[in-house]
Design a protein around this motif. Structure first.
Motif, PDB file in Angstrom:
ATOM      1  N   ALA A  27       0.804  -1.225   0.000  1.00 56.62           N
ATOM      2  CA  ALA A  27       0.000   0.000   0.000  1.00 56.62           C
ATOM      3  C   ALA A  27       0.838   1.278   0.000  1.00 56.62           C
ATOM      4  CB  ALA A  27      -0.960  -0.015   1.192  1.00 56.62           C
ATOM      5  N   PRO A  28       1.884   1.400   0.843  1.00 60.49           N
ATOM      6  CA  PRO A  28       2.691   2.637   0.789  1.00 60.49           C
ATOM      7  C   PRO A  28       3.351   2.863  -0.564  1.00 60.49           C
ATOM      8  CG  PRO A  28       3.138   1.414   2.805  1.00 60.49           C
ATOM      9  CD  PRO A  28       2.333   0.513   1.922  1.00 60.49           C
ATOM     10  N   TYR A  29       3.845   1.788  -1.183  1.00 59.93           N
ATOM     11  CA  TYR A  29       4.500   1.942  -2.482  1.00 59.93           C
ATOM     12  C   TYR A  29       3.488   2.312  -3.563  1.00 59.93           C
ATOM     13  CZ  TYR A  29       8.489   1.273  -5.547  1.00 59.93           C
ATOM     14  OH  TYR A  29       9.539   1.493  -6.411  1.00 59.93           O
ATOM     15  N   ILE A  30       2.300   1.719  -3.499  1.00 58.70           N
ATOM     16  CA  ILE A  30       1.242   2.064  -4.458  1.00 58.70           C
ATOM     17  C   ILE A  30       0.848   3.526  -4.304  1.00 58.70           C
ATOM     18  CG2 ILE A  30      -1.152   1.606  -5.104  1.00 58.70           C
ATOM     19  CD1 ILE A  30      -0.682  -1.309  -4.297  1.00 58.70           C
ATOM     20  N   PHE A  31       0.697   3.982  -3.058  1.00 61.76           N
ATOM     21  CA  PHE A  31       0.360   5.382  -2.824  1.00 61.76           C
ATOM     22  C   PHE A  31       1.473   6.304  -3.315  1.00 61.76           C
ATOM     23  CE2 PHE A  31       0.529   9.192  -0.155  1.00 61.76           C
ATOM     24  CZ  PHE A  31      -0.742   9.704  -0.360  1.00 61.76           C
ATOM     25  N   GLY A  37       2.417  11.031  -9.641  1.00 61.35           N
ATOM     26  CA  GLY A  37       1.796  11.485 -10.876  1.00 61.35           C
ATOM     27  C   GLY A  37       0.724  12.526 -10.676  1.00 61.35           C
ATOM     28  N   LYS A  38       0.656  13.091  -9.474  1.00 62.03           N
ATOM     29  CA  LYS A  38      -0.391  14.069  -9.165  1.00 62.03           C
ATOM     30  C   LYS A  38       0.176  15.474  -9.021  1.00 62.03           C
ATOM     31  CE  LYS A  38      -3.478  10.865  -6.691  1.00 62.03           C
ATOM     32  NZ  LYS A  38      -4.158  10.589  -5.410  1.00 62.03           N
ATOM     33  N   SER A  39      -0.665  16.438  -9.279  1.00 61.71           N
ATOM     34  CA  SER A  39      -0.325  17.829  -8.993  1.00 61.71           C
ATOM     35  C   SER A  39      -0.612  18.115  -7.528  1.00 61.71           C
ATOM     36  CB  SER A  39      -1.147  18.763  -9.884  1.00 61.71           C
ATOM     37  OG  SER A  39      -2.533  18.627  -9.585  1.00 61.71           O
ATOM     38  N   GLN A  40      -0.239  19.277  -7.054  1.00 64.04           N
ATOM     39  CA  GLN A  40      -0.490  19.637  -5.663  1.00 64.04           C
ATOM     40  C   GLN A  40      -1.979  19.640  -5.355  1.00 64.04           C
ATOM     41  OE1 GLN A  40       2.400  19.088  -4.180  1.00 64.04           O
ATOM     42  NE2 GLN A  40       2.282  20.960  -2.979  1.00 64.04           N
ATOM     43  N   ASP A  41      -2.803  20.116  -6.288  1.00 71.60           N
ATOM     44  CA  ASP A  41      -4.251  20.173  -6.049  1.00 71.60           C
ATOM     45  C   ASP A  41      -4.831  18.773  -5.897  1.00 71.60           C
ATOM     46  OD1 ASP A  41      -4.143  22.925  -6.229  1.00 71.60           O
ATOM     47  OD2 ASP A  41      -4.625  22.957  -8.370  1.00 71.60           O
ATOM     48  N   ASP A  42      -4.319  17.812  -6.689  1.00 78.21           N
ATOM     49  CA  ASP A  42      -4.823  16.443  -6.583  1.00 78.21           C
ATOM     50  C   ASP A  42      -4.395  15.778  -5.285  1.00 78.21           C
ATOM     51  OD1 ASP A  42      -6.084  16.604  -8.989  1.00 78.21           O
ATOM     52  OD2 ASP A  42      -4.505  15.631 -10.147  1.00 78.21           O
ATOM     53  N   ILE A  43      -3.183  16.076  -4.832  1.00 76.13           N
ATOM     54  CA  ILE A  43      -2.676  15.435  -3.616  1.00 76.13           C
ATOM     55  C   ILE A  43      -3.442  15.913  -2.389  1.00 76.13           C
ATOM     56  CG2 ILE A  43      -0.674  15.258  -2.078  1.00 76.13           C
ATOM     57  CD1 ILE A  43       1.101  15.252  -4.544  1.00 76.13           C
ATOM     58  N   PHE A  44      -3.721  17.202  -2.317  1.00 75.19           N
ATOM     59  CA  PHE A  44      -4.352  17.775  -1.128  1.00 75.19           C
ATOM     60  C   PHE A  44      -5.865  17.900  -1.254  1.00 75.19           C
ATOM     61  CE2 PHE A  44       0.040  19.270  -0.808  1.00 75.19           C
ATOM     62  CZ  PHE A  44       0.323  18.915   0.503  1.00 75.19           C
ATOM     63  N   THR A  45      -6.447  17.208  -2.216  1.00 79.10           N
ATOM     64  CA  THR A  45      -7.889  17.216  -2.334  1.00 79.10           C
ATOM     65  C   THR A  45      -8.532  16.376  -1.243  1.00 79.10           C
ATOM     66  OG1 THR A  45      -9.730  16.856  -3.860  1.00 79.10           O
ATOM     67  CG2 THR A  45      -7.972  15.225  -3.859  1.00 79.10           C
ATOM     68  N   ALA A  46      -9.795  16.627  -0.961  1.00 78.78           N
ATOM     69  CA  ALA A  46     -10.486  15.899   0.108  1.00 78.78           C
ATOM     70  C   ALA A  46     -10.796  14.463  -0.300  1.00 78.78           C
ATOM     71  CB  ALA A  46     -11.781  16.627   0.482  1.00 78.78           C
ATOM     72  N   ALA A  47     -10.948  14.230  -1.605  1.00 78.17           N
ATOM     73  CA  ALA A  47     -11.253  12.883  -2.081  1.00 78.17           C
ATOM     74  C   ALA A  47      -9.965  12.083  -2.262  1.00 78.17           C
ATOM     75  CB  ALA A  47     -12.016  12.959  -3.401  1.00 78.17           C
ATOM     76  N   LEU A  48     -10.004  10.831  -1.811  1.00 77.16           N
ATOM     77  CA  LEU A  48      -8.841   9.960  -1.927  1.00 77.16           C
ATOM     78  C   LEU A  48      -8.982   9.111  -3.187  1.00 77.16           C
ATOM     79  CD1 LEU A  48      -6.210   8.804  -0.777  1.00 77.16           C
ATOM     80  CD2 LEU A  48      -7.590   7.160   0.508  1.00 77.16           C
ATOM     81  N   SER A  49      -8.096   9.336  -4.144  1.00 78.45           N
ATOM     82  CA  SER A  49      -8.134   8.592  -5.394  1.00 78.45           C
ATOM     83  C   SER A  49      -6.721   8.200  -5.782  1.00 78.45           C
ATOM     84  CB  SER A  49      -8.772   9.429  -6.506  1.00 78.45           C
ATOM     85  OG  SER A  49      -8.702   8.738  -7.748  1.00 78.45           O
ATOM     86  N   LEU A  50      -6.525   6.925  -6.113  1.00 81.70           N
ATOM     87  CA  LEU A  50      -5.202   6.472  -6.521  1.00 81.70           C
ATOM     88  C   LEU A  50      -4.879   6.865  -7.958  1.00 81.70           C
ATOM     89  CD1 LEU A  50      -5.068   2.881  -4.954  1.00 81.70           C
ATOM     90  CD2 LEU A  50      -3.971   4.966  -4.121  1.00 81.70           C
ATOM     91  N   ILE A  51      -5.886   7.064  -8.768  1.00 77.96           N
ATOM     92  CA  ILE A  51      -5.663   7.446 -10.162  1.00 77.96           C
ATOM     93  C   ILE A  51      -5.655   8.968 -10.268  1.00 77.96           C
ATOM     94  CG2 ILE A  51      -6.528   7.294 -12.531  1.00 77.96           C
ATOM     95  CD1 ILE A  51      -7.870   4.662 -11.756  1.00 77.96           C
ATOM     96  N   PRO A  52      -4.559   9.577 -10.720  1.00 78.36           N
ATOM     97  CA  PRO A  52      -4.502  11.043 -10.812  1.00 78.36           C
ATOM     98  C   PRO A  52      -5.541  11.602 -11.786  1.00 78.36           C
ATOM     99  CG  PRO A  52      -2.313  10.052 -11.039  1.00 78.36           C
ATOM    100  CD  PRO A  52      -3.302   8.936 -11.128  1.00 78.36           C
TER     101      PRO A  52
END
Length: 279
Positions: A27-31, A37-52
């Motif tokens: 799980a840590p490596y997958i995260f 592959g995410k921008s700052q907005d995607d990383i700090f969004t309230a929704a948790l999504s593995l796909i950027p």
């Protein structure tokens, strides 16, 4: 003819537990791969999504490679781990052979010292070692990174268990052929000890590749920074809260360890099962 079911209830339960354990460990490596592959907005969004939402792999990896001397970090990691492993094996194999196959009065006392040595962490000796290296002007160099770890009591213990399982007749035959003890070690013991050497190599390389505590104490020049120390400096100086670039740099640093383990996993399992450490 009666056919046995391929999947019994017990086998399905074991398979489910193994899959669950694999997911937990991966799980840590997958995260990390997802965050790279995410921008700052995607990383700090309230929704948790593995796909950027928007793929920023190119931007994040480009920033990591531009801001971090990745080649220097990887080279330092390879040099330090290779030197440490070489000296550890060079010292541990003769010591383990003597304790396992030679009879002398101090053998039991040496075994006690090895077991006691397993209980002493590097943190307990860090201060006197630092003072010694500082007085010898050996800080900020490979010597300071390698020298404290050239003797590994864990390696001695691991090889000791492996050598005890080797048949004594093999060694007696070598002595009848006129081999010296050094010749036996180099021409008989070492060629038969590769499974244990490979197993210990995984332990040694992973431990010292990921070590941050000791390099942080003895290294202040970027030219001798190891991979974890380089990542810490990158976050402090460049990345800050840019976790996408930081995760990209972390992936680059961890790829050599993953590749090494995948290539050596068969020998690693053989070495563990043949040294008496299996459960």
């Amino acid at each position: 003819m009666k056919t046995r079911s391929r999947f019994t209830l017990g086998r399905l339960v074991r398979l489910a537990l193994l899959i669950l354990g694999a997911v937990v460990f991966l799980a840590p490596y997958i995260f990390m791969i997802s965050a790279a592959g995410k921008s700052q907005d995607d990383i700090f969004t309230a929704a948790l999504s593995l796909i950027p939402t928007h793929f920023y792999y190119v931007q994040n990896f480009t920033k990591a490679l531009d801001k971090v001397a990745m080649g220097t970090l990887l080279w330092n990691g390879v040099v330090v781990c290779a030197l440490i492993f070489f000296f550890q094996v060079l010292v541990a194999i003769p010591c383990a052979y003597a304790m396992a196959k030679l009879k002398f009065r101090a053998a039991r006392m040496m075994m006690v010292l090895v077991l006691l040595g397993l209980l002493v962490p590097i943190h307990a000796t860090a201060l006197p070692l630092y003072v010694a290296f500082d007085s010898l002007s050996l800080l900020n160099g490979y010597t300071a990174l390698v020298a404290p770890f050239t003797i590994s009591v864990f390696a001695i213990f691991l090889f000791l268990q492996f050598f005890r399982a080797m048949p004594d007749d093999l060694i007696h035959a070598a002595r009848l052929d006129g081999m010296s003890e050094l010749g036996i070690v180099s021409r008989v013991i070492v060629p038969n000890a590769w499974p244990a050497v490979t197993a210990f190599a995984i332990f040694s390389v992973v431990a010292h590749w990921n070590d941050l505590y000791w390099p942080l104490i003895v290294i202040s020049k970027p030219g001798y920074a190891t991979p974890p120390l380089g990542l810490m400096n990158f976050r402090a100086a460049e990345a800050g809260d840019d976790y996408g670039a930081l995760m990209a740099a972390t992936i680059i640093i961890t790829i050599p360890l993953v590749a090494a383990f995948l290539l050596a996993q068969k020998r690693f399992v053989e070495g563990i099962t043949m040294t008496g450490l299996k459960g």
